[in-house]
Design a protein around this motif. Structure first.
Motif, PDB file in Angstrom:
ATOM      1  N   ALA A   1       2.830  -0.881   7.076  1.00  0.00           N
ATOM      2  CA  ALA A   1       2.197   0.449   7.019  1.00  0.00           C
ATOM      3  C   ALA A   1       2.269   1.020   5.599  1.00  0.00           C
ATOM      4  O   ALA A   1       1.290   1.582   5.088  1.00  0.00           O
ATOM      5  N   VAL A   2       3.428   0.851   4.954  1.00  0.00           N
ATOM      6  CA  VAL A   2       3.599   1.360   3.585  1.00  0.00           C
ATOM      7  C   VAL A   2       2.707   0.566   2.624  1.00  0.00           C
ATOM      8  O   VAL A   2       1.996   1.122   1.791  1.00  0.00           O
ATOM      9  N   TYR A   3       2.735  -0.756   2.764  1.00  0.00           N
ATOM     10  CA  TYR A   3       1.937  -1.623   1.886  1.00  0.00           C
ATOM     11  C   TYR A   3       0.447  -1.298   2.007  1.00  0.00           C
ATOM     12  O   TYR A   3      -0.273  -1.218   1.010  1.00  0.00           O
ATOM     13  N   GLU A   4       0.020  -1.095   3.237  1.00  0.00           N
ATOM     14  CA  GLU A   4      -1.395  -0.810   3.498  1.00  0.00           C
ATOM     15  C   GLU A   4      -1.864   0.400   2.671  1.00  0.00           C
ATOM     16  O   GLU A   4      -2.909   0.374   2.034  1.00  0.00           O
ATOM     17  N   LEU A   5      -1.045   1.466   2.668  1.00  0.00           N
ATOM     18  CA  LEU A   5      -1.440   2.683   1.954  1.00  0.00           C
ATOM     19  C   LEU A   5      -1.180   2.569   0.455  1.00  0.00           C
ATOM     20  O   LEU A   5      -1.798   3.270  -0.347  1.00  0.00           O
ATOM     21  N   ASP A   6      -0.280   1.671   0.081  1.00  0.00           N
ATOM     22  CA  ASP A   6       0.015   1.469  -1.339  1.00  0.00           C
ATOM     23  C   ASP A   6      -1.124   0.756  -2.070  1.00  0.00           C
ATOM     24  O   ASP A   6      -1.117   0.656  -3.286  1.00  0.00           O
ATOM     25  N   ARG A   7      -2.100   0.253  -1.316  1.00  0.00           N
ATOM     26  CA  ARG A   7      -3.193  -0.493  -1.944  1.00  0.00           C
ATOM     27  C   ARG A   7      -4.214   0.415  -2.627  1.00  0.00           C
ATOM     28  O   ARG A   7      -5.138  -0.059  -3.254  1.00  0.00           O
ATOM     29  N   CYS A   8      -4.033   1.735  -2.503  1.00  0.00           N
ATOM     30  CA  CYS A   8      -4.956   2.679  -3.156  1.00  0.00           C
ATOM     31  C   CYS A   8      -4.969   2.432  -4.667  1.00  0.00           C
ATOM     32  O   CYS A   8      -3.921   2.315  -5.290  1.00  0.00           O
ATOM     33  N   VAL A   9      -6.172   2.333  -5.252  1.00  0.00           N
ATOM     34  CA  VAL A   9      -6.289   2.077  -6.689  1.00  0.00           C
ATOM     35  C   VAL A   9      -6.695   3.331  -7.465  1.00  0.00           C
ATOM     36  O   VAL A   9      -7.049   3.261  -8.640  1.00  0.00           O
ATOM     37  N   GLU A  10      -6.677   4.480  -6.773  1.00  0.00           N
ATOM     38  CA  GLU A  10      -6.991   5.769  -7.405  1.00  0.00           C
ATOM     39  C   GLU A  10      -8.355   5.757  -8.099  1.00  0.00           C
ATOM     40  O   GLU A  10      -8.523   6.260  -9.194  1.00  0.00           O
ATOM     41  N   CYS A  11      -9.332   5.130  -7.437  1.00  0.00           N
ATOM     42  CA  CYS A  11     -10.668   5.027  -8.039  1.00  0.00           C
ATOM     43  C   CYS A  11     -11.431   6.351  -7.966  1.00  0.00           C
ATOM     44  O   CYS A  11     -12.348   6.592  -8.746  1.00  0.00           O
ATOM     45  N   GLY A  12     -11.087   7.209  -6.996  1.00  0.00           N
ATOM     46  CA  GLY A  12     -11.764   8.505  -6.858  1.00  0.00           C
ATOM     47  C   GLY A  12     -12.995   8.472  -5.971  1.00  0.00           C
ATOM     48  O   GLY A  12     -13.637   9.508  -5.749  1.00  0.00           O
ATOM     49  N   CYS A  13     -13.339   7.298  -5.424  1.00  0.00           N
ATOM     50  CA  CYS A  13     -14.554   7.210  -4.580  1.00  0.00           C
ATOM     51  C   CYS A  13     -14.458   8.169  -3.392  1.00  0.00           C
ATOM     52  O   CYS A  13     -15.439   8.833  -3.035  1.00  0.00           O
ATOM     53  N   CYS A  14     -13.273   8.239  -2.759  1.00  0.00           N
ATOM     54  CA  CYS A  14     -13.125   9.087  -1.561  1.00  0.00           C
ATOM     55  C   CYS A  14     -13.330  10.562  -1.899  1.00  0.00           C
ATOM     56  O   CYS A  14     -13.896  11.314  -1.099  1.00  0.00           O
ATOM     57  N   VAL A  15     -12.881  10.980  -3.065  1.00  0.00           N
ATOM     58  CA  VAL A  15     -13.016  12.391  -3.464  1.00  0.00           C
ATOM     59  C   VAL A  15     -14.473  12.688  -3.829  1.00  0.00           C
ATOM     60  O   VAL A  15     -15.028  13.717  -3.456  1.00  0.00           O
ATOM     61  N   ALA A  16     -15.096  11.732  -4.532  1.00  0.00           N
ATOM     62  CA  ALA A  16     -16.494  11.914  -4.937  1.00  0.00           C
ATOM     63  C   ALA A  16     -17.420  12.009  -3.730  1.00  0.00           C
ATOM     64  O   ALA A  16     -18.456  12.673  -3.782  1.00  0.00           O
ATOM     65  N   ALA A  17     -17.038  11.359  -2.632  1.00  0.00           N
ATOM     66  CA  ALA A  17     -17.911  11.345  -1.445  1.00  0.00           C
ATOM     67  C   ALA A  17     -17.637  12.507  -0.498  1.00  0.00           C
ATOM     68  O   ALA A  17     -18.373  12.709   0.464  1.00  0.00           O
TER      69      ALA A  17
ATOM     70  N   PRO B   1     -13.163   1.511  -1.351  1.00  0.00           N
ATOM     71  CA  PRO B   1     -13.361   0.081  -1.613  1.00  0.00           C
ATOM     72  C   PRO B   1     -12.185  -0.783  -1.165  1.00  0.00           C
ATOM     73  O   PRO B   1     -12.316  -1.997  -1.053  1.00  0.00           O
ATOM     74  N   LYS B   2     -11.049  -0.159  -0.915  1.00  0.00           N
ATOM     75  CA  LYS B   2      -9.875  -0.918  -0.457  1.00  0.00           C
ATOM     76  C   LYS B   2      -9.737  -0.846   1.063  1.00  0.00           C
ATOM     77  O   LYS B   2      -8.723  -1.262   1.611  1.00  0.00           O
ATOM     78  N   THR B   3     -10.733  -0.277   1.709  1.00  0.00           N
ATOM     79  CA  THR B   3     -10.749  -0.095   3.178  1.00  0.00           C
ATOM     80  C   THR B   3      -9.416   0.432   3.720  1.00  0.00           C
ATOM     81  O   THR B   3      -8.870  -0.078   4.710  1.00  0.00           O
ATOM     82  N   LEU B   4      -8.895   1.446   3.060  1.00  0.00           N
ATOM     83  CA  LEU B   4      -7.672   2.086   3.549  1.00  0.00           C
ATOM     84  C   LEU B   4      -7.966   2.817   4.863  1.00  0.00           C
ATOM     85  O   LEU B   4      -9.060   3.368   5.019  1.00  0.00           O
ATOM     86  N   PRO B   5      -6.990   2.861   5.773  1.00  0.00           N
ATOM     87  CA  PRO B   5      -7.237   3.522   7.071  1.00  0.00           C
ATOM     88  C   PRO B   5      -7.153   5.043   6.929  1.00  0.00           C
ATOM     89  O   PRO B   5      -6.311   5.697   7.550  1.00  0.00           O
ATOM     90  N   LEU B   6      -8.038   5.624   6.137  1.00  0.00           N
ATOM     91  CA  LEU B   6      -7.943   7.057   5.816  1.00  0.00           C
ATOM     92  C   LEU B   6      -8.165   7.928   7.054  1.00  0.00           C
ATOM     93  O   LEU B   6      -7.461   8.906   7.274  1.00  0.00           O
TER      94      LEU B   6
ATOM     95  N   LYS C   1      -1.590   9.437   0.200  1.00  0.00           N
ATOM     96  CA  LYS C   1      -0.324   9.230  -0.516  1.00  0.00           C
ATOM     97  C   LYS C   1       0.833   9.910   0.224  1.00  0.00           C
ATOM     98  O   LYS C   1       1.940   9.372   0.293  1.00  0.00           O
ATOM     99  N   ILE C   2       0.556  11.088   0.775  1.00  0.00           N
ATOM    100  CA  ILE C   2       1.601  11.759   1.560  1.00  0.00           C
ATOM    101  C   ILE C   2       1.955  10.899   2.782  1.00  0.00           C
ATOM    102  O   ILE C   2       3.125  10.705   3.115  1.00  0.00           O
ATOM    103  N   ALA C   3       0.921  10.356   3.433  1.00  0.00           N
ATOM    104  CA  ALA C   3       1.160   9.491   4.604  1.00  0.00           C
ATOM    105  C   ALA C   3       1.997   8.279   4.194  1.00  0.00           C
ATOM    106  O   ALA C   3       2.882   7.836   4.936  1.00  0.00           O
ATOM    107  N   ARG C   4       1.741   7.761   2.996  1.00  0.00           N
ATOM    108  CA  ARG C   4       2.483   6.588   2.508  1.00  0.00           C
ATOM    109  C   ARG C   4       3.981   6.887   2.358  1.00  0.00           C
ATOM    110  O   ARG C   4       4.834   6.105   2.764  1.00  0.00           O
ATOM    111  N   PHE C   5       4.309   8.048   1.752  1.00  0.00           N
ATOM    112  CA  PHE C   5       5.727   8.357   1.540  1.00  0.00           C
ATOM    113  C   PHE C   5       6.397   8.824   2.831  1.00  0.00           C
ATOM    114  O   PHE C   5       7.588   8.616   3.025  1.00  0.00           O
ATOM    115  N   ARG C   6       5.627   9.441   3.702  1.00  0.00           N
ATOM    116  CA  ARG C   6       6.173   9.853   4.992  1.00  0.00           C
ATOM    117  C   ARG C   6       6.549   8.616   5.821  1.00  0.00           C
ATOM    118  O   ARG C   6       7.506   8.630   6.586  1.00  0.00           O
TER     119      ARG C   6
END
Ligand code: SF4
Ligand code: F3S
Ligand code: FES
Length: 250
Positions: free
Chosen positions: A144-160, A219-224, A178-183
């Motif tokens: 679960a932690v690894y899955e969310l750690d794959r974020c590359v901070e590309c900004g696509c999610c914010v731009a959309a 692009p990293k298909t994170l389970p947002l 990121k909060i979900a990752r540390f939680r």
């Protein structure tokens, strides 16, 4: 086999405000297996040395080559020209500070968001007992932690995201992820209430209107989608619990 592809690229340099934003047309002989990143390099090398765009890794890892490709936020280095139509429009990611042409300053926004949400491991005990760092994590949690750690901070999610367009102080799916990752990380000593304080308002989890574009474009298909819904349920439960406590004290 090669084919001719047209790229209409939005050109604007904030340093030259007298030159109005305009689309500039480039024709390219696209070779097999060519990524958009390679295509842009070809254009810059052989047609227009002034074209600005970003890249570092060329492998979908640094997140710096994100741009609007035919209106959709994507990574140029992970986009094959063969998968694009014969004529395309490229523009910089909206929302972020424009550096020039296709180059935006996502780093500045990501740094501000990371500082605001304290997105680093809060584990005071580790300073005293370094053995904890070596402690085994059960496979499910690690995944679960690894899955969310794959974020590359590309900004696509914010731009959309429509919410981010309406309120610039919204932390975006990237912040919530990121909060979900540390939680999810058992090494983080923070309580639910600490996370609630960071994202439990309209700039965080309650500002999200479930538009889900973030989930579609990551692009990293994170389970947002799953993570945002999970955080919202947890935060709502916490609010009800705190309200109940206050009522019973009266
Ligand atoms: Fe990019 Fe996905 Fe991270 Fe958003 S969550 S910044 S889209 S990798
Ligand atoms: Fe925006 Fe994603 Fe929420 S697109 S509104 S952060 S579900
Ligand atoms: Fe690093 Fe595209 S150049 S993600």
């Amino acid at each position: 086999m090669s084919r001719q592809v047209i790229f209409n690229i939005l050109r604007y340099n904030p340093q030259l405000p007298n030159v109005t934003p305009h689309l500039q047309r480039y024709l390219l002989e696209a070779a097999d297996g060519m990524t958009l990143f390679i295509a842009l390099n070809e254009i810059r090398e052989h047609q227009d040395a002034t074209l600005q765009f970003d890249f570092v890794c060329r492998a979908g890892i640094c997140g710096s080559c994100a741009m609007l490709i035919n209106g959709r936020p994507r990574l140029a280095c992970r986009t094959l020209v063969a998968d694009l139509p014969d004529e395309n429009t490229l523009a910089p990611l909206p929302f972020f500070e424009l550096i020039g042409d296709l180059s935006v300053n996502t780093g500045k926004w990501m740094r501000g968001m990371s500082e605001r949400l304290s997105v680093w491991l809060h584990a005071q005990e580790m300073e005293v007992d370094t053995r904890r760092i070596e402690e085994r994590m059960d496979a499910e949690t690690a995944e679960a932690v690894y899955e969310l750690d794959r974020c590359v901070e590309c900004g696509c999610c914010v731009a959309a995201c429509g919410t981010a367009r309406m309120r610039p102080d919204f932390v975006g799916a990237v912040g919530l992820g990121k909060i979900a990752r540390f939680r999810a990380d058992p090494r983080d000593m923070r309580e639910d209430a600490d996370f609630y304080e960071l994202i439990g308002d309209d700039t965080g989890v309650f500002g999200c209107m479930s538009l889900l574009a973030c989930h579609d474009v990551c692009p990293k298909t994170l389970p947002l989608q799953t993570q945002i819904a999970f955080l919202r349920r947890k935060m709502a439960a916490q609010t009800i619990k705190s309200a109940g406590k206050k009522t019973s004290l009266r």
